[in-house]
Scaffold this motif. Structure first.
Motif, PDB file in Angstrom:
ATOM      1  N   GLY A  28      67.583   4.130  32.031  1.00 59.64           N
ATOM      2  CA  GLY A  28      67.172   5.236  31.170  1.00 59.64           C
ATOM      3  C   GLY A  28      66.195   4.747  30.124  1.00 59.64           C
ATOM      4  O   GLY A  28      65.745   3.602  30.172  1.00 59.64           O
ATOM      5  N   ALA A  29      65.859   5.602  29.199  1.00 61.31           N
ATOM      6  CA  ALA A  29      64.945   5.263  28.107  1.00 61.31           C
ATOM      7  C   ALA A  29      65.655   5.528  26.783  1.00 61.31           C
ATOM      8  O   ALA A  29      66.377   6.514  26.647  1.00 61.31           O
ATOM      9  CB  ALA A  29      63.673   6.104  28.193  1.00 61.31           C
ATOM     10  N   PHE A  30      65.439   4.638  25.825  1.00 60.94           N
ATOM     11  CA  PHE A  30      66.069   4.784  24.515  1.00 60.94           C
ATOM     12  C   PHE A  30      65.186   5.587  23.572  1.00 60.94           C
ATOM     13  O   PHE A  30      63.966   5.527  23.655  1.00 60.94           O
ATOM     14  CB  PHE A  30      66.306   3.419  23.864  1.00 60.94           C
ATOM     15  N   GLU A  31      65.821   6.335  22.676  1.00 62.76           N
ATOM     16  CA  GLU A  31      65.084   6.915  21.557  1.00 62.76           C
ATOM     17  C   GLU A  31      64.579   5.757  20.709  1.00 62.76           C
ATOM     18  O   GLU A  31      65.255   4.738  20.583  1.00 62.76           O
ATOM     19  CB  GLU A  31      66.000   7.791  20.697  1.00 62.76           C
ATOM     20  N   GLU A  34      63.966   1.364  15.020  1.00 62.92           N
ATOM     21  CA  GLU A  34      63.410   0.079  14.567  1.00 62.92           C
ATOM     22  C   GLU A  34      64.295  -1.100  14.992  1.00 62.92           C
ATOM     23  O   GLU A  34      63.802  -2.194  15.258  1.00 62.92           O
ATOM     24  CB  GLU A  34      63.236   0.110  13.042  1.00 62.92           C
ATOM     25  N   ARG A  35      65.585  -0.880  15.081  1.00 59.20           N
ATOM     26  CA  ARG A  35      66.529  -1.928  15.486  1.00 59.20           C
ATOM     27  C   ARG A  35      66.249  -2.433  16.904  1.00 59.20           C
ATOM     28  O   ARG A  35      66.554  -3.563  17.246  1.00 59.20           O
ATOM     29  CB  ARG A  35      67.947  -1.352  15.386  1.00 59.20           C
ATOM     30  N   LEU A  36      65.636  -1.582  17.734  1.00 58.62           N
ATOM     31  CA  LEU A  36      65.342  -1.947  19.119  1.00 58.62           C
ATOM     32  C   LEU A  36      64.005  -2.667  19.281  1.00 58.62           C
ATOM     33  O   LEU A  36      63.703  -3.160  20.358  1.00 58.62           O
ATOM     34  CB  LEU A  36      65.333  -0.698  20.005  1.00 58.62           C
ATOM     35  N   ARG A  37      63.205  -2.703  18.243  1.00 57.86           N
ATOM     36  CA  ARG A  37      61.887  -3.345  18.332  1.00 57.86           C
ATOM     37  C   ARG A  37      62.081  -4.857  18.468  1.00 57.86           C
ATOM     38  O   ARG A  37      62.672  -5.497  17.607  1.00 57.86           O
ATOM     39  CB  ARG A  37      61.059  -3.056  17.086  1.00 57.86           C
ATOM     40  N   LEU A  38      61.573  -5.404  19.553  1.00 55.88           N
ATOM     41  CA  LEU A  38      61.688  -6.839  19.778  1.00 55.88           C
ATOM     42  C   LEU A  38      60.460  -7.599  19.301  1.00 55.88           C
ATOM     43  O   LEU A  38      60.500  -8.814  19.160  1.00 55.88           O
ATOM     44  CB  LEU A  38      61.926  -7.132  21.265  1.00 55.88           C
ATOM     45  N   THR A  39      59.362  -6.896  19.077  1.00 54.54           N
ATOM     46  CA  THR A  39      58.153  -7.557  18.599  1.00 54.54           C
ATOM     47  C   THR A  39      58.038  -7.422  17.090  1.00 54.54           C
ATOM     48  O   THR A  39      58.522  -6.454  16.493  1.00 54.54           O
ATOM     49  CB  THR A  39      56.896  -6.950  19.254  1.00 54.54           C
ATOM     50  N   LYS A  40      57.403  -8.418  16.490  1.00 54.48           N
ATOM     51  CA  LYS A  40      57.162  -8.357  15.044  1.00 54.48           C
ATOM     52  C   LYS A  40      56.117  -7.285  14.769  1.00 54.48           C
ATOM     53  O   LYS A  40      55.232  -7.051  15.582  1.00 54.48           O
ATOM     54  CB  LYS A  40      56.664  -9.704  14.519  1.00 54.48           C
TER      55      LYS A  40
END
Length: 115
Positions: A28-31, A34-40
């Motif tokens: 699936g796809a997540f909403e 910011e907590r899911l951002r893996l890049t700086k």
């Protein structure tokens, strides 16, 4: 599970249920969160926010069309992991239990996107 149609091309199809918690769908796809951002944050997407206490001693590989390349320790900079811009298409981590728990917590804390 990968399905190969032509040499060098792979499509990954999710299983119906998540392997470590069958109460979740396998894909699936997540909403956005910011907590899911893996890049700086910043102009480049090649700097990853990875906890060095969890990830630094693991083996990372990147794949290009011709070979598998092991990423060296110098990929770790102060405060982030620097993925190479070339020749990587995907980065694969040989995970241990800490990484599996990290990923599990990340997924379980996210909300699935719906239309």
């Amino acid at each position: 599970m990968p399905h190969r149609r032509k040499k060098g091309s792979v499509i990954y199809v999710a299983k119906p249920k998540l392997s470590f918690d069958r109460s979740y769908a396998g894909g699936g796809a997540f909403e956005f969160n910011e907590r899911l951002r893996l890049t700086k944050k910043g102009p480049t997407k090649s700097r990853w926010n990875l906890d060095s206490e969890i990830f630094q001693d693991l083996t990372f590989f990147c794949y290009n069309k011709k070979e598998q390349v092991e990423l060296k320790e110098d990929a770790w900079k102060e405060g982030y992991f620097q993925s190479p811009m070339w020749p990587c298409q995907e980065i694969v981590i040989l995970a241990d239990e800490l990484v599996i728990q990290w990923a599990s917590d990340l997924i379980k804390g996210a909300r699935l996107w719906t239309d």
